[in-house]
Design an enzyme around this catalytic site. Structure first.
Site, mmCIF file in Angstrom:
data_model
loop_
_atom_site.group_PDB
_atom_site.id
_atom_site.type_symbol
_atom_site.label_atom_id
_atom_site.label_comp_id
_atom_site.label_asym_id
_atom_site.label_seq_id
_atom_site.Cartn_x
_atom_site.Cartn_y
_atom_site.Cartn_z
ATOM 1 N N ASP A 76 0.815 -1.220 0.000
ATOM 2 C CA ASP A 76 0.000 0.000 0.000
ATOM 3 C C ASP A 76 0.844 1.263 0.000
ATOM 4 O O ASP A 76 0.609 2.174 -0.796
ATOM 5 C CB ASP A 76 -0.929 0.023 1.234
ATOM 6 C CG ASP A 76 -2.038 -1.004 1.137
ATOM 7 O OD1 ASP A 76 -2.036 -1.823 0.191
ATOM 8 O OD2 ASP A 76 -2.902 -0.999 2.022
ATOM 9 N N ASP A 99 -6.186 6.626 13.098
ATOM 10 C CA ASP A 99 -4.759 6.909 12.904
ATOM 11 C C ASP A 99 -4.522 8.157 12.082
ATOM 12 O O ASP A 99 -3.594 8.920 12.352
ATOM 13 C CB ASP A 99 -4.074 5.692 12.265
ATOM 14 C CG ASP A 99 -3.893 4.583 13.272
ATOM 15 O OD1 ASP A 99 -3.865 4.886 14.489
ATOM 16 O OD2 ASP A 99 -3.776 3.418 12.877
ATOM 17 N N SER A 155 -6.965 -6.776 9.121
ATOM 18 C CA SER A 155 -6.098 -5.618 9.079
ATOM 19 C C SER A 155 -5.330 -5.596 10.401
ATOM 20 O O SER A 155 -5.928 -5.566 11.466
ATOM 21 C CB SER A 155 -6.959 -4.357 8.936
ATOM 22 O OG SER A 155 -6.173 -3.218 9.145
#
Lengths: 406, 406, 406, 406
Positions: free
Chosen positions: A16, A125, A180
């Site tokens: 990513d 986050d 995740s």
């Protein structure tokens, strides 16, 4: 938004953030500086160098931040016994302000005008990275690709990789996890997949850091932890640096099935979310810290800490580590910890940790007064009558004037 | 202090309170009414009748208060997730206001002008009994023999028994425990003996309600608990009355080694004290209640509850159940619980309890928004940018004006 | 209680404490050390020397504590904007810990084994003196004559004086006030007399430090106060020591009828009590301090201070200045005050004080952003949409799932 | 955003919201429903009808909400003694949730899919309107023209009017104020203009609701206010409806120069802002409410209210009236107010309001105990010794073990 020339990216070396490197270069026609940190996530960081180079990155930062992380972030937080919503030990939250700080330091060193990260637009986050960045460098620009681009499916990402010749075999060796995950020296977290149904139990093979309580040793493990001014400094008499100490506790806890947690939490951005966490060392540390405080802290100080703690934990969860209000609370907490010295003995067994002994040169436990035996006059029981009578006075007056409590 | 004609004594039927009966009769030349309650302490209460009669008591009250205790005291407290000093589930504290209330009710019925109890002058229980009594009947007189007499050693007590022909074989069958113990449906507590050294580990044979985690079953036990308006109403689909439900949880917890606690706590009268507790059902219930709240409570309500909780727990610990401030907090807590309905699935295993699933018709968990997958527009990630920017505004302004956070 | 050889008495030089000197000598057969402090009560302290000598006192302490009082007690408290029960500026409460500290210092210097004071057994002052004394010297003995003796009427006191040849013309010049009064640099208080009826208005001639608003000047007075790190340092540009500054504010406030207060307050010992207060300088100072904070403090810091303030004020009112929990709160408050620098302009007029201007090098007020005019892009109004949308998210989800708020 | 067919606009009848009517019609090609409320702003609302008709509006709502406003919003808030940042009585904040509620009710009645308002993107009011709307009708769409359009200067607005033939002589009679003002039954506010410099004093002719203290009557005005369950119900013995009562207090206060305030406050959107306020009736009411509470509330209830108040005020300021956490706090506050009955006597004079007497059938003031005279044994002064000794115990133990507080 003004023209961006150079952006510092929090770069894991994974797929990513590799896509993000290229996407930033293309979209903003800017130079990308990568920053990869070892905060104890358990993966090599050095391979990120070659990957970044392959993407044309010229300024590459790879830092070992493990000691700074535990010393300046984890330990100060544990002084407060911080728990979010009664359960969560803030393992992800507390790592973010350190990343934000380094991103800004590197932006200052390299003359970058922006930072970027791989956090999504739904999570906490992004907030933690960006609040920290703005608080430390108010003019900084922030690029959050997941909020901007349209690569919001696995397929589109893969197409983008193919199109831009980004190698996708990054994680070829490992089976792709359905969860995740995020890890650092304090914990590993799991979200997504079947966890999105809060009624579904997490599968046993999801957990990575701890054995199941069922397969943990049949014999308990006893350890002692020594504290100085509220921070742990030694295990079983052996002094260790902060990161080594936490790593050691992680191993001890993991081997005994300690520190698993399965909760639904409230995100700062407004939705509820299911998360599973393994915090083996932190779980032990919290128990031990409360135990050493129990004999060294004054009662009212302890209660004041307890009443401030939820707000402190909320601050960190929400991303306000770098804020004057966190510093204000920290000043109070740190003031209380000067006397938090001594040793705690703990029993670890199949998922549980218990404090079984605590001792300190700074103990306020007074055997002479606490005893059920004759105390030789150390405490005058008759004082209790006046104590109770005056504490009851307002209640007696109210009842005498007809106030009802039932 | 005016002349006392009749006193209601909280009478266990044991040696100490039997001595108190006689001592009250002699010292105050008054009639003694005994009151013995079954609050789930696990001992027969009916035998107290004959013992009281033998001591010349004419008005003898023996009540089964188990359902009232759990329904009107334990459950309302658990709505608050109350924990004292981060660890203690308040098992002794919450039983006292019920005893105080019955003492006063009986004083009203029998025309007594005083109450009495067997609590010492060093502990919290004297405070809890007496604050409750004064709050409910301000003119009541209180006799606390342990603060008045000089029978402050085992030997003196025995001499007194011999002298007054009080049979001392009350507990002859059992080995005298080295600990001071107290039990009710919520917990059993241990103090004194070797526990007076906070570094010494409690001996395994001290614990009475739970097997050790080591000897608990090798296979986990799964249960589900259903909640209505914040209170548990059923286990594994079977509706139960409050007391039966708590008793059932105690058995399940005890069999799995759940609910042991070893702490040093701060007493209201000012000293630190070591206590060990077994709260098997309560430990399960707290975990379950937090889990059902996690999907049904609004975030800010949950956080407000967390910030009020330490104060609420302190109130109960200190003996202020019967107070207007407890009622004020309770009003807020109860208001929050209307929506706390649903079911929690739990895993019990060798000393640990974990929530592994939770579901509710009143759930606020929104899969569409929480998902890591495409949410079909349920959440606009771009909103996060403005959210962060304005939350950061005060920090950006401060940093722009030169404020330092590092 | 063991034999007392020497006692340090907080001695005003007035009749009551003169009786106490003699009573202590007689009752305890001990030496009395007198301690008389100038804390700005507005009476000469030096005459106390001759009176003490006449009573046979050999060790006489007369101290001018005005600067220490304001610098180390009043100003730190004002950093917190401390107000008890929404109204009371704690003028009596804050003077007591200083007296307690000096009593203990003198006990240490003179080898005394006890302290004594003239506070009654119904008030807060006994608590404040004694908590402070115990906290600073745990083995000290405390003699509180008003709780011990039977001289509890004016007549008995007078008889005692006659019997022991204590001159009673001490205050012969002044008409005896019907009120119980107490004064120091921060305030003067009135209790008793007709004030014991809370419906009765205080008589105009009771007030001593301030003119009535009705007779105050017809023209407003404007002043400016400069602050450094939360403490006032100058008036109208003239730097002053703490005591001089507060004295100056008292004169300015008193001349303008500022700082009168008439309340019913809750004492720590459990009853309600009517009190009237004049705090001219303190009332101005509080207004000014809030005003300088309003432009220099971060919002969340200011709110945290406001939420901690009631607890801080309660601590001081109850007598816990010398406690670890007060120090813990003070650490947080002081941390917040580093940036509280600047100047406030105030209007004083017939009983009111208003802040009409405030400025600071550390101001966080940002004209560019606050303006109603075009801000040239300093603030992007579109950010507000995301801010509101995500702050509303939990409410939208709840409403979408049928939760009702009306 | 989906197609909008009909939008309900909070319409004042003034120029700005008239422009918005047209802009909405043009930009969204939708029908506009206007809603104009009398909440005591002091202007006729009926003229808004003709203006709306002239703009082609077919559904026109004009409501007199004054009684509902004071009864259901102002009075509940005053039960909490709510003050934001130590000074601000929340006069604007508390009016917004009522407007939001009516907007949504009208949207439901008229089948509108959106609401709109004239608040800017920098202020708190947009937040308050929109949070309320989303909380009450989660699917509603919100149009905030000031965040969307480019008519962000007076000149552009005027051009738009000319272009769209909107009559601009709306307020021709009055001199255009240099301040941005807002009024309702609780207060009138001023922002902007010279107030944007926080050092500049507000000009005397800015204030509209109160005479200056200087020109107020030379004689004080005395009034009494009666309370029932925390709400005022009568002035000088005359029962009044909520709105009439507040209006009466406004007149009394205004005539005596009471209720002016000049502050810098922290907005929820992140910047500091200067505001001046006149709250004559509210200032009197707050003083009176605290006074009646002072004799009727239990001490700990009063302190708990004080500690919750800053959070409650923050909630209302930030726009969370329609939230479960506000309801939770309100439940606690309302529980406390059952006993807040009685009468307060007040003195109003040249800008100041003082409570000079208070009485109640529910008074907890106990003359027998509070008295300085002989209390005939109502209070045993000897109880104070035990009270102090045990409250000091933790401090004595700590000091005995060497802890230092100086």
């Amino acid at each position: 938004m003004s023209k961006i020339d150079k952006v510092v990216l929090a770069y894991s070396g994974g797929l990513d953030t590799s896509v993000i490197v290229r996407w930033l270069q293309d979209t903003y026609d800017c130079e990308v500086v990568t920053f990869t940190a070892d905060i104890g996530q358990g993966e090599e960081v050095e391979p990120a160098r070659a990957k970044a180079e392959a993407l044309g990155v010229k300024e590459i930062y790879i830092d070992d931040l493990r000691e700074e992380y535990v010393r300046d972030f984890v330990f100060p937080m544990f002084r407060a016994n911080a728990i979010y919503e009664g359960e969560y030990l803030l393992g992800t939250s507390i790592a973010r302000p350190l990343i934000a700080k380094r991103l800004i330091e590197i932006a200052n060193e390299t003359g970058a005008d922006a930072i970027s990260h791989g956090a999504t637009g739904k999570g906490n986050d992004q907030v933690r990275f960006e609040l920290g960045a703005y608080a430390l460098k108010p003019g900084i620009q922030v690029i959050a690709p997941w909020r901007e681009w349209d690569l919001n499916s696995r397929e589109k990402l893969m197409n983008y990789c193919e199109q831009h010749k980004i190698p996708v075999d990054f994680s070829s060796g490992k089976k792709k996890s359905p969860y995740s995950m995020d890890a650092n020296l304090l914990h590993i977290s799991y979200e997504g997949g079947i966890l999105e149904d809060p009624w579904a139990e997490a599968e046993e093979d999801m957990w990575r850091w701890s054995v199941s309580p069922e397969t943990a040793p049949e014999e308990p493990t006893y350890i002692s932890i020594a504290f100085e001014q509220g921070d742990p400094v030694a295990i079983d008499g052996e002094r260790m640096s902060p990161a080594v100490l936490l790593e050691t506790l992680n191993k001890l806890g993991g081997a005994n099935g300690i520190g698993r947690l399965d909760i639904v939490e409230n995100r700062y951005v407004g939705m509820k979310s299911r998360g599973c966490y393994e915090t083996p060392g932190g779980t032990i540390l919290l128990k031990a810290h409360r135990a050493i405080e129990s004999i060294t802290l004054d009662r009212e100080v302890a209660h004041m800490k307890d009443s401030l703690m939820p707000r402190y934990a909320e601050l960190i969860y929400n991303g306000y580590w770098w804020s004057p209000e966190r510093r204000m609370l920290q000043a109070a907490i740190d003031e209380s910890q000067q006397v938090v010295n001594g040793e705690v003995r703990l029993k670890l067994y199949k998922g549980s940790v218990s404090a079984v002994g605590r001792r300190s040169e700074d103990s306020l436990f007074d055997e002479r007064i606490a005893t059920f035996e004759d105390d030789a006059g150390a405490y005058d029981q008759k004082d209790a009558e006046g104590f109770i009578k005056l504490n009851a006075l307002r209640l007696r007056i109210a009842a005498g004037k007809g106030r009802k409590l039932i």
